[in-house]
Structures are given as structure tokens and as C-alpha cells.
Design a protein around this motif. Structure first.
Motif, PDB file in Angstrom:
ATOM      1  N   ALA A 197       0.832  -1.207   0.000  1.00  0.00           N
ATOM      2  CA  ALA A 197       0.000   0.000   0.000  1.00  0.00           C
ATOM      3  C   ALA A 197       0.861   1.248   0.000  1.00  0.00           C
ATOM      4  CB  ALA A 197      -0.926  -0.006   1.221  1.00  0.00           C
ATOM      5  N   GLU A 198       1.934   1.222   0.777  1.00  0.00           N
ATOM      6  CA  GLU A 198       2.845   2.366   0.822  1.00  0.00           C
ATOM      7  C   GLU A 198       3.448   2.625  -0.553  1.00  0.00           C
ATOM      8  OE1 GLU A 198       5.341   3.770   4.472  1.00  0.00           O
ATOM      9  OE2 GLU A 198       6.404   2.119   3.453  1.00  0.00           O
ATOM     10  N   ARG A 199       3.830   1.557  -1.261  1.00  0.00           N
ATOM     11  CA  ARG A 199       4.379   1.706  -2.609  1.00  0.00           C
ATOM     12  C   ARG A 199       3.332   2.219  -3.585  1.00  0.00           C
ATOM     13  NH1 ARG A 199       6.769  -3.972  -3.114  1.00  0.00           N
ATOM     14  NH2 ARG A 199       6.233  -3.713  -5.305  1.00  0.00           N
TER      15      ARG A 199
ATOM     16  N   GLY B  36      -8.118   1.567  -0.114  1.00  0.00           N
ATOM     17  CA  GLY B  36      -7.881   1.998  -1.481  1.00  0.00           C
ATOM     18  C   GLY B  36      -9.072   1.618  -2.340  1.00  0.00           C
ATOM     19  N   SER B  37      -8.866   1.622  -3.649  1.00  0.00           N
ATOM     20  CA  SER B  37      -9.909   1.106  -4.540  1.00  0.00           C
ATOM     21  C   SER B  37      -9.961  -0.411  -4.354  1.00  0.00           C
ATOM     22  CB  SER B  37      -9.564   1.433  -5.996  1.00  0.00           C
ATOM     23  OG  SER B  37      -8.418   0.685  -6.413  1.00  0.00           O
ATOM     24  N   GLU B  38     -10.996  -1.051  -4.886  1.00  0.00           N
ATOM     25  CA  GLU B  38     -11.078  -2.509  -4.775  1.00  0.00           C
ATOM     26  C   GLU B  38      -9.846  -3.162  -5.403  1.00  0.00           C
ATOM     27  OE1 GLU B  38     -15.027  -4.534  -5.261  1.00  0.00           O
ATOM     28  OE2 GLU B  38     -15.587  -2.531  -5.979  1.00  0.00           O
TER      29      GLU B  38
ATOM     30  N   MET C 214      -2.558   1.843   8.863  1.00  0.00           N
ATOM     31  CA  MET C 214      -1.626   2.913   8.523  1.00  0.00           C
ATOM     32  C   MET C 214      -2.182   4.229   9.060  1.00  0.00           C
ATOM     33  SD  MET C 214      -0.764   1.811   4.588  1.00  0.00           S
ATOM     34  CE  MET C 214       0.640   2.904   4.322  1.00  0.00           C
ATOM     35  N   SER C 215      -1.308   5.076   9.556  1.00  0.00           N
ATOM     36  CA  SER C 215      -1.742   6.396  10.010  1.00  0.00           C
ATOM     37  C   SER C 215      -2.433   7.106   8.858  1.00  0.00           C
ATOM     38  CB  SER C 215      -0.546   7.229  10.468  1.00  0.00           C
ATOM     39  OG  SER C 215       0.036   6.646  11.597  1.00  0.00           O
ATOM     40  N   GLY C 216      -3.614   7.637   9.134  1.00  0.00           N
ATOM     41  CA  GLY C 216      -4.365   8.361   8.119  1.00  0.00           C
ATOM     42  C   GLY C 216      -5.324   7.501   7.314  1.00  0.00           C
TER      43      GLY C 216
END
Length: 151
Positions: free
Chosen positions: A30-32, A126-128, A54-56
Motif C-alpha cells: 500500500a505504501e508503494r 484503497g480502490s477494490e 496505517m496512520s491516516g
């Protein structure tokens, strides 16, 4: 009936170490991707083994991530497949989607080893498609999915 016919051998179980690796891998992906998500792993009985936020990340995504993992573990297929399985059956569309904890959004995948469901991974925020990429990254880290080339 013989007593050995009443019991089966213990089947493979995901450890806390594997569950932790899975959620960390999902968050790394997700970070990437530049998104903020929640990730959860449940065992075959739907009990949460690991969870990270994750923060946020969206607050409502916490419950969705856990329930995506729960849905994938309880049925043994990805949550994105639900609408295809329901099809045009109006009664199923209304009845099943109103069940508590059943999520029909992408981002939940089962943890399968030799065809046996050991649990589920759920990602939300995120999106699906992005959630599913992150969930598959978790499977990849567990050695249960060939290398994913997306993102």
C-alpha cells in the motif's frame, strides 16, 4: 463406528508470525501504491490473528478489512467474486448482502494451502483493485502466490 472415524488429524494452521508477515506485506505494498489502508488476517474460524492500520487510513476501513478477511475465510474465495456468484438473482442480492460481516467488495482473499482454507486476508482503504493488490502481496509474502508484478 470406530473412534478413529470420529476424528481427523490437525490441518495446517497459520501462525501469528505468518499473520504478522502478511499484514506487514500488505501495508508495504500500500505504501508503494501511495495509499493508506487497514489490513487484517483471520484464521479459518474467523478469529483475528493480526491487524495493522496505517496512520491516516479511513476509520471505517478497519471493520471492512476485518470483515473482508472473515468473508474470504468463511467461503474460501475472494470477496470480489461475490457479485458474479450472486448474478441476477434478486433474492440472493438482497438477502446475502444484508448479512452482517459478509462483504462483497474486492480486497479479501482466502489463505489456501494445498486446497485447504487456513484463513483470510482483508485490506481496505484503497480502490477494490488496490486493496486486492495489497492482499495478494500478503499471499506472496507467505509463499502462496506467484510473484505479483502490479505496482
Amino acid at each position: 463406528m470406530k473412534s478413529e472415524e470420529l476424528y481427523t488429524d490437525e490441518i495446517a494452521t497459520l501462525s501469528w508470525v505468518g499473520a504478522s508477515l502478511a499484514v506487514e506485506s500488505a501495508l508495504s505494498r500500500a505504501e508503494r501504491l501511495g495509499i493508506k489502508v487497514n489490513a487484517a488476517v483471520v484464521d479459518r474460524n474467523g478469529n483475528t490473528l493480526a491487524y495493522l492500520r496505517m496512520s491516516g487510513a479511513f476509520l471505517h476501513s478497519e471493520g471492512l478489512a476485518i470483515d473482508k478477511a472473515y468473508t474470504a475465510a468463511s467461503f474460501g474465495f475472494a470477496t470480489r467474486e461475490w457479485m458474479d456468484k450472486i448474478g441476477d438473482d434478486a433474492r440472493l442480492r438482497i438477502g446475502l448482502t444484508s448479512r452482517p460481516r459478509l462483504v462483497v467488495l474486492g480486497g479479501g482473499v482466502p489463505i489456501l494451502l494445498d486446497g485447504v482454507c487456513m484463513g483470510g486476508i482483508g485490506v481496505s482503504g484503497g480502490s477494490e483493485e488496490q486493496d486486492e493488490i495489497c492482499a495478494n502481496a500478503a499471499l506472496e509474502a507467505l509463499g502462496l502466490l506467484p510473484m505479483v508484478t502490479s505496482a
